[in-house]
Design a protein around this motif. Structure first.
Motif, mmCIF file in Angstrom:
data_model
loop_
_atom_site.group_PDB
_atom_site.id
_atom_site.type_symbol
_atom_site.label_atom_id
_atom_site.label_comp_id
_atom_site.label_asym_id
_atom_site.label_seq_id
_atom_site.Cartn_x
_atom_site.Cartn_y
_atom_site.Cartn_z
ATOM 1 N N TRP A 176 -3.206 -4.004 -2.319
ATOM 2 C CA TRP A 176 -3.196 -5.405 -2.766
ATOM 3 C C TRP A 176 -2.344 -6.266 -1.843
ATOM 4 O O TRP A 176 -2.721 -7.391 -1.500
ATOM 5 N N ALA A 177 -1.178 -5.748 -1.451
ATOM 6 C CA ALA A 177 -0.267 -6.522 -0.602
ATOM 7 C C ALA A 177 -0.888 -6.795 0.762
ATOM 8 O O ALA A 177 -0.762 -7.900 1.305
ATOM 9 N N LYS A 178 -1.560 -5.803 1.328
ATOM 10 C CA LYS A 178 -2.211 -5.994 2.629
ATOM 11 C C LYS A 178 -3.314 -7.048 2.532
ATOM 12 O O LYS A 178 -3.475 -7.873 3.446
ATOM 13 N N ASP A 179 -4.067 -7.017 1.433
ATOM 14 C CA ASP A 179 -5.129 -8.020 1.241
ATOM 15 C C ASP A 179 -4.535 -9.427 1.167
ATOM 16 O O ASP A 179 -5.044 -10.365 1.795
ATOM 17 N N LYS A 180 -3.475 -9.582 0.389
ATOM 18 C CA LYS A 180 -2.841 -10.903 0.266
ATOM 19 C C LYS A 180 -2.223 -11.345 1.583
ATOM 20 O O LYS A 180 -2.287 -12.524 1.953
ATOM 21 N N HIS A 181 -1.608 -10.406 2.286
ATOM 22 C CA HIS A 181 -0.985 -10.718 3.564
ATOM 23 C C HIS A 181 -2.038 -11.212 4.564
ATOM 24 O O HIS A 181 -1.819 -12.210 5.272
ATOM 25 N N CYS A 182 -3.177 -10.535 4.608
ATOM 26 C CA CYS A 182 -4.263 -10.951 5.508
ATOM 27 C C CYS A 182 -4.804 -12.325 5.117
ATOM 28 O O CYS A 182 -5.153 -13.138 5.989
ATOM 29 N N THR A 183 -4.864 -12.582 3.810
ATOM 30 C CA THR A 183 -5.324 -13.903 3.347
ATOM 31 C C THR A 183 -4.371 -15.003 3.791
ATOM 32 O O THR A 183 -4.797 -16.068 4.251
ATOM 33 N N TYR A 184 -3.070 -14.750 3.662
ATOM 34 C CA TYR A 184 -2.075 -15.727 4.118
ATOM 35 C C TYR A 184 -2.228 -15.991 5.622
ATOM 36 O O TYR A 184 -2.193 -17.137 6.068
ATOM 37 N N LEU A 185 -2.377 -14.934 6.407
ATOM 38 C CA LEU A 185 -2.503 -15.086 7.854
ATOM 39 C C LEU A 185 -3.765 -15.856 8.223
ATOM 40 O O LEU A 185 -3.765 -16.638 9.181
ATOM 41 N N ARG A 186 -4.821 -15.631 7.448
ATOM 42 C CA ARG A 186 -6.092 -16.295 7.735
ATOM 43 C C ARG A 186 -6.050 -17.775 7.359
ATOM 44 O O ARG A 186 -6.623 -18.616 8.055
ATOM 45 N N GLU A 187 -5.355 -18.106 6.277
ATOM 46 C CA GLU A 187 -5.373 -19.480 5.773
ATOM 47 C C GLU A 187 -4.274 -20.369 6.356
ATOM 48 O O GLU A 187 -4.418 -21.592 6.372
ATOM 49 N N PHE A 188 -3.182 -19.743 6.828
ATOM 50 C CA PHE A 188 -2.057 -20.544 7.319
ATOM 51 C C PHE A 188 -1.695 -20.131 8.753
ATOM 52 O O PHE A 188 -1.226 -19.014 8.977
ATOM 53 N N LYS A 189 -1.900 -21.039 9.681
ATOM 54 C CA LYS A 189 -1.587 -20.751 11.085
ATOM 55 C C LYS A 189 -0.088 -20.657 11.321
ATOM 56 O O LYS A 189 0.363 -19.999 12.264
ATOM 57 N N ASP A 190 0.692 -21.331 10.468
ATOM 58 C CA ASP A 190 2.149 -21.323 10.636
ATOM 59 C C ASP A 190 2.833 -20.300 9.733
ATOM 60 O O ASP A 190 4.028 -20.421 9.434
#
Length: 351
Positions: A324-338
């Motif tokens: 779950w954490a990896k999925d959320k982490h990837c989502t954050y990286l995909r949605e926020f460039k900063d």
């Protein structure tokens, strides 16, 4: 493109049969998918909005409520596909059921109901003082474990009612029936076979509704009349209790911080940052500190009880929460460039 300024016509088909269910005339270009769901609901009252999945493609993803018709890749005559998700149940209700179960199930084993163990009295009592002293210590450990286990799920119930904000309001009712039926079957099979075969739980842990069965499994061994206490006695238990309370406080603090990001019913995803609360400073290093603290809670419970099933449960929790954490982490990286580059999904600097 000039036609985009006029009204739209929306045709809604059954996703499987492709049969036309309705034809909506003169739909405003800025109409949202939620508004289209409401229009559809007026024509078919039994399919309330939460039960509807509206798609651009029969095999595609469901459109979000906030998506606007004129921004979709469709012409002025839009074809959408409807799928019935079945009867729905609110996520708050789901979690209340999920977390209330372990409380009552654990007590069945803690109070050692006769139908649970049924051991002969000669195996659970002794005339020797040393043995009786050890027995009293075991009872004290099992009582402390019961208090901590109950505290954990009571905290979750409080968070469900007063803290959590859900991005999705409901889930299919059939899911909760399916998962609790599965867990009951697993437990009955365990009681018949005595030995637990862990591969069954690898499938169960993919879903959030596994707590009932695990609560029964853990409680069975922790409260067993032949349970043996931790090897290092009070020192081991005191260390585990301190760790347990710190992790519970950290987990609660993170949930409050995440809830504050969605005040006023907002569904917009934001980057969570540390606050003045020291427990939230873990956000400097990981994307999902709530999972980090949750795993820490179960590690401390494992140390406290020194029970192999608890350790295995903790390992399975860690595996699932890492996913779950990896999925959320990837989502954050995909949605926020900063997005902060120092953060890892669940373990600082490692994972």
């Amino acid at each position: 493109m000039g036609g985009r300024a006029g009204f739209f016509e929306v045709e809604i088909l059954d996703w499987k049969t492709k049969k036309q269910l309705c034809y909506l005339d003169k739909v405003e270009p800025n109409a949202t998918i939620r508004e289209i769901r409401l229009m559809f609901h007026k024509l078919y009252p039994r399919w309330y909005p939460a039960r509807q999945s509206i798609k651009l493609d029969p095999k595609g993803k469901s459109l979000r409520d906030e998506e606007i018709l004129q921004h979709l890749p469709v012409g002025t005559t839009a074809t959408l596909y409807f799928k019935d998700l079945g009867p729905q149940i609110g996520w708050t209700t789901v979690f209340l059921i999920e977390y209330t179960g372990p409380l009552f199930i654990y007590f069945l084993f803690y109070f050692r109901m006769p139908f649970v163990y049924g051991l002969d009295e000669r195996f659970t009592s002794s005339p020797h003082p040393v043995v009786n002293t050890l027995k009293c210590f075991c009872l004290a450990v099992s009582s402390l474990a019961c208090i901590c286990h109950s505290f954990h799920y009571i905290k979750r119930l409080i968070e469900t009612v007063f803290v959590h904000r859900f991005s999705h309001g409901t889930m299919p009712l059939r899911n909760i029936v399916k998962e609790h039926s599965l867990m009951l079957s697993v437990w009955l099979w365990h009681r018949a076979a005595v030995e637990m075969q862990t591969p069954c739980f690898l499938d169960v842990c993919k879903n959030c509704l596994y707590y009932w069965g695990f609560a029964a499994w853990l409680a069975y061994y922790i409260n067993h009349p032949l349970y043996t206490p931790p090897s290092y006695g009070k020192k081991q238990i005191n260390f585990a209790v301190i760790m347990f309370l710190l992790c519970e406080a950290g987990n609660f603090s993170i949930h409050v911080a995440l809830s504050d990001l969605r005040r006023n019913g907002s569904k917009t995803r934001k980057i969570p940052y540390p606050t003045k609360n020291p427990f939230t400073w873990l956000f400097f290093f990981v994307s999902c500190p709530n999972y980090t603290y949750e795993v820490g809670t179960w590690i401390s419970f494992t140390i406290m009880t020194q029970c192999v099933p608890v350790g295995l449960f903790t390992l399975l929790c860690f595996i699932q929460m890492t996913i779950w954490a990896k999925d959320k982490h990837c989502t954050y990286l995909r949605e926020f460039k900063d997005y902060p580059s120092l953060r890892m999904p669940i373990i600082p600097f490692l994972l």
